[in-house]
Structure formats: C-alpha cells, structure tokens
Design an enzyme around this catalytic site. Sequence first.
Site, PDB file in Angstrom:
ATOM      1  N   ARG A 262       0.857  -1.181   0.000  1.00  0.00           N
ATOM      2  CA  ARG A 262       0.000   0.000   0.000  1.00  0.00           C
ATOM      3  C   ARG A 262       0.899   1.238   0.000  1.00  0.00           C
ATOM      4  NH1 ARG A 262      -3.433  -2.849  -1.491  1.00  0.00           N
ATOM      5  NH2 ARG A 262      -5.448  -3.344  -0.542  1.00  0.00           N
TER       6      ARG A 262
ATOM      7  N   HIS B   7      -1.342  -0.147  -9.903  1.00  0.00           N
ATOM      8  CA  HIS B   7      -1.949  -1.084  -8.938  1.00  0.00           C
ATOM      9  C   HIS B   7      -2.428  -2.370  -9.638  1.00  0.00           C
ATOM     10  CE1 HIS B   7      -4.066  -1.306  -4.776  1.00  0.00           C
ATOM     11  NE2 HIS B   7      -3.804  -2.530  -5.235  1.00  0.00           N
TER      12      HIS B   7
HETATM   13  P1  NAP Z   1      -1.135 -11.209   5.520  1.00  0.00           P
HETATM   14  O1  NAP Z   1      -1.305 -12.637   5.143  1.00  0.00           O
HETATM   15  O2  NAP Z   1      -2.017 -10.637   6.566  1.00  0.00           O
HETATM   16  O3  NAP Z   1       0.396 -11.018   5.947  1.00  0.00           O
HETATM   17  C1  NAP Z   1       0.870  -9.865   6.522  1.00  0.00           C
HETATM   18  C2  NAP Z   1       2.317 -10.082   6.967  1.00  0.00           C
HETATM   19  O4  NAP Z   1       2.825  -8.850   7.474  1.00  0.00           O
HETATM   20  C3  NAP Z   1       2.441 -11.105   8.092  1.00  0.00           C
HETATM   21  O5  NAP Z   1       3.600 -11.873   7.916  1.00  0.00           O
HETATM   22  C4  NAP Z   1       2.565 -10.230   9.336  1.00  0.00           C
HETATM   23  O6  NAP Z   1       3.286 -10.837  10.402  1.00  0.00           O
HETATM   24  C5  NAP Z   1       3.352  -9.071   8.787  1.00  0.00           C
HETATM   25  N1  NAP Z   1       3.171  -7.863   9.609  1.00  0.00           N
HETATM   26  C6  NAP Z   1       2.046  -7.189   9.895  1.00  0.00           C
HETATM   27  N2  NAP Z   1       2.301  -6.144  10.723  1.00  0.00           N
HETATM   28  C7  NAP Z   1       3.634  -6.181  10.968  1.00  0.00           C
HETATM   29  C8  NAP Z   1       4.514  -5.386  11.749  1.00  0.00           C
HETATM   30  N3  NAP Z   1       4.061  -4.340  12.464  1.00  0.00           N
HETATM   31  N4  NAP Z   1       5.819  -5.733  11.791  1.00  0.00           N
HETATM   32  C9  NAP Z   1       6.279  -6.795  11.094  1.00  0.00           C
HETATM   33  N5  NAP Z   1       5.502  -7.581  10.319  1.00  0.00           N
HETATM   34  C10 NAP Z   1       4.186  -7.283  10.261  1.00  0.00           C
HETATM   35  O7  NAP Z   1      -1.285 -10.256   4.234  1.00  0.00           O
HETATM   36  P2  NAP Z   1      -1.123 -10.681   2.691  1.00  0.00           P
HETATM   37  O8  NAP Z   1      -2.335 -11.404   2.226  1.00  0.00           O
HETATM   38  O9  NAP Z   1       0.209 -11.308   2.495  1.00  0.00           O
HETATM   39  O10 NAP Z   1      -1.190  -9.237   1.996  1.00  0.00           O
HETATM   40  C11 NAP Z   1      -0.253  -8.219   2.289  1.00  0.00           C
HETATM   41  C12 NAP Z   1      -0.721  -6.898   1.697  1.00  0.00           C
HETATM   42  O11 NAP Z   1      -0.549  -6.912   0.284  1.00  0.00           O
HETATM   43  C13 NAP Z   1      -2.224  -6.611   1.838  1.00  0.00           C
HETATM   44  O12 NAP Z   1      -2.503  -6.084   3.133  1.00  0.00           O
HETATM   45  C14 NAP Z   1      -2.472  -5.596   0.742  1.00  0.00           C
HETATM   46  O13 NAP Z   1      -2.309  -4.295   1.250  1.00  0.00           O
HETATM   47  C15 NAP Z   1      -1.361  -5.875  -0.274  1.00  0.00           C
HETATM   48  N6  NAP Z   1      -1.877  -6.318  -1.592  1.00  0.00           N
HETATM   49  C16 NAP Z   1      -1.499  -5.622  -2.709  1.00  0.00           C
HETATM   50  C17 NAP Z   1      -1.935  -6.037  -3.959  1.00  0.00           C
HETATM   51  C18 NAP Z   1      -1.506  -5.324  -5.225  1.00  0.00           C
HETATM   52  O14 NAP Z   1      -2.006  -5.629  -6.306  1.00  0.00           O
HETATM   53  N7  NAP Z   1      -0.583  -4.385  -5.168  1.00  0.00           N
HETATM   54  C19 NAP Z   1      -2.757  -7.174  -4.081  1.00  0.00           C
HETATM   55  C20 NAP Z   1      -3.125  -7.842  -2.930  1.00  0.00           C
HETATM   56  C21 NAP Z   1      -2.681  -7.412  -1.675  1.00  0.00           C
HETATM   57  P3  NAP Z   1       2.716 -12.170  11.155  1.00  0.00           P
HETATM   58  O15 NAP Z   1       2.797 -13.255  10.119  1.00  0.00           O
HETATM   59  O16 NAP Z   1       3.658 -12.385  12.262  1.00  0.00           O
HETATM   60  O17 NAP Z   1       1.308 -11.835  11.558  1.00  0.00           O
END
Ligand code: NAP
Length: 314
Positions: A229, A277
């Site tokens: 993001r 995006h």
């Molecule tokens: P997720 O499964 O919730 O994983 C989030 C990861 O970030 C987890 O490993 C979490 O740690 C870590 N995290 C969260 N807060 C943290 C902090 N304060 N310090 C260190 N690590 C932290 O999310 P996801 O499905 O992989 O998606 C990630 C993001 O990608 C989404 O939130 C979205 O914004 C973005 N996205 C972008 C697109 C695009 O087209 N550009 C598409 C889809 C998603 P833990 O494992 O320890 O909880």
Amino acid sequence: MKSAIPFISRKPLEHQQQWLARFKQLLPDEHVLLANDIEEPIRTNCEFAIVLDPEPSILATFNNLKWVQSLWAGVESLIELAKQQQFELVRMIDPKLAETMAEAVLAWSLYLHREMPSFAEQQQNKIWIQRPYRPAAECNIGILGLGELGQASAHKLIQNGFKLSGWSQTQKLIGGIDCYSGPQGLFKITQQSDILICLLPLTPNTKGIINSKLLKHLPANASIINFARGPLLNTDDLLAALDNKKLYHAVLDVFDQEPLPQQSPLWSHSNLTILPHIAATSSPQTAAEIAAQNIQFYRKSGQLPTTVDLQKGY
Ligand code: NAP
C-alpha cells in the site's frame, strides 16, 4: 426468506456486473444485488455484504451487518467502520492471488536484478556497454511481510535462485528463508537486502515504515519494490534517496492517492517505475468462488471463516 446480499464496489459498473453475474452463477439461491438496488429501509435486514474496494460511507448505510466479505486481501480502509458498526471482516485469502503476486514479484525482481532500467537508458542514449553478469544466488532479496503473499513470493524467488530473507510481526521458521522479526530484525534485513520488497498490510504500526531511517541502512545501489500500500512508504524520503544516488531504482504499484495525480513528481523520475496497482488483482473466477463458499458455509453452520483481527488491523 433469506436477506439480500449487497455487492458494494467503486469499480466501473461494467466490472461490477461481471462479478455480480459470477455470484448469481455460484449462489443461485441467494439475492446478490448492487447496493443501489437495495432500498434504504430494507438495508437494515442485510446480514452480510460482499465488497470490492467499497466506498465506506455506502457500506455504512447497511447498518446491521454481522460480517463483510472483502474480495481484496488488504482491508485497512474498512477497519474503523468494522469497529464502529461492530461487524466482522473476512479478507480474501486466495492461493491464485498469491500465485499472481509471486509472479509479479519475480518479474520485477528480475527486472531490477538484470538491470533492465540501465539497459533502457543506454538504448535511449545509443550506448553499447556490456554490464557484468551477476548470478541470482549473489542477490539478497528481503521481503517485509511473510503472510499469504510474502511467503508465496519468497518461495517463487527461491525457486529462481535468489537468496531470501523475510520479516514479520511474529518470529517464523521457514525453510530456505532467513526469518527476522522486531526492530532489530528490520535493521538486519534492511542492511543485507539488494532488493527490499514490501508486502506488509497497512496498519498504524507499518505506516511510513519505509522512510529515510530505513533507506539509509540499505546496501549501496539497492532497490525497493512496494506492492503493498502507498502509505507504507514515505515518498519524499524515497525521492531524496534516489536523487542522492543512494538507491538504484524503485518499482511502485501502490500510492497514497490512486490514480497517481498527474502533477506527482513520481511520474517523471528516471529511477522509478510506476505501475497502476496491477501487481495482483482479485479474480472473479477464483475469489468469487472462495467468497461464495464462505457464504454457503455460513448459511449452513452459522460459522465464519477466519476474520481480520480488528485490533491488529490485519
Ligand atoms: P497477511 O497474510 O495478513 O500477511 C501480513 C504479513 O505482514 C504477516 O507476515 C505479518 O506478520 C506481517 N506484519 C504485519 N504487521 C507487521 C509489523 N508491524 N511488523 C512486522 N511484520 C508485520 O497479508 P497478505 O495477504 O500477504 O497481503 C499483504 C498486503 O498486500 C495486503 O494487506 C495488501 O495491502 C497488499 N496487496 C497488494 C496487492 C496489489 O495488487 N498491489 C494485491 C493484494 C494485496 P505475522 O505473520 O507475524 O502476523
């Protein structure tokens, strides 16, 4: 009689109709309707909603929801409303989405690793210089966020010969990846990453995490990829690091304001690649099927799939 299910989205109507048609096919016994087609007085009867980048104020008019199924993985814009109106939030977890993100991460990592921005510049200036080849095994890639998308991307990069480290909130143990957590872990992963990739959710703790303090610890000529993001990255700090030749290049798919405004200096910076995006978009084929299964399961059992932790914000 079952309550109607609103489908709420800011996407163009044609795009919304495609999703709606898919839900009608997958959920023939349900009434999935565009929000506008549900009159205000009966909105209060709706138990749950399906959303794809919705306008929160429209979602708020459905004021008696038990839960909301997001077709996007990132749900930061809905957290406050979920707390206020006390509904649960289910985000999209789709292996196909993770695969698409991993493909994008590999594509743009190779773009940076094989120095394509430099060759494009050479071509523009009719310069013939053969730059030395560096194997992928000598390129350290760090991924901030080891969730659904971060782990899939890390494995794809490992399969392609890169050296991987990752950083997450809780300490992880994943074969082939040097795993870090906490502030000290962030410092270590930054220090060793030739390419630093952001796949963190946007929360109060992660906002602005890629800033001048972090950027100054990257190795010389490192690159950044932000596919998570926009507000995770401080744009002014990034521009300063690029202008000072501290960084090689940055690939940005997400921005504070989208679409990126015409007057943004990011558009014309020669060391930036701007994407609209598109790193990983939710698919009406697979994401709709997962959402439909969640709804059918809820109708049968009254149980929800894993919900977002509203306190943590992801
Ligand atoms: P997720 O499964 O919730 O994983 C989030 C990861 O970030 C987890 O490993 C979490 O740690 C870590 N995290 C969260 N807060 C943290 C902090 N304060 N310090 C260190 N690590 C932290 O999310 P996801 O499905 O992989 O998606 C990630 C993001 O990608 C989404 O939130 C979205 O914004 C973005 N996205 C972008 C697109 C695009 O087209 N550009 C598409 C889809 C998603 P833990 O494992 O320890 O909880």
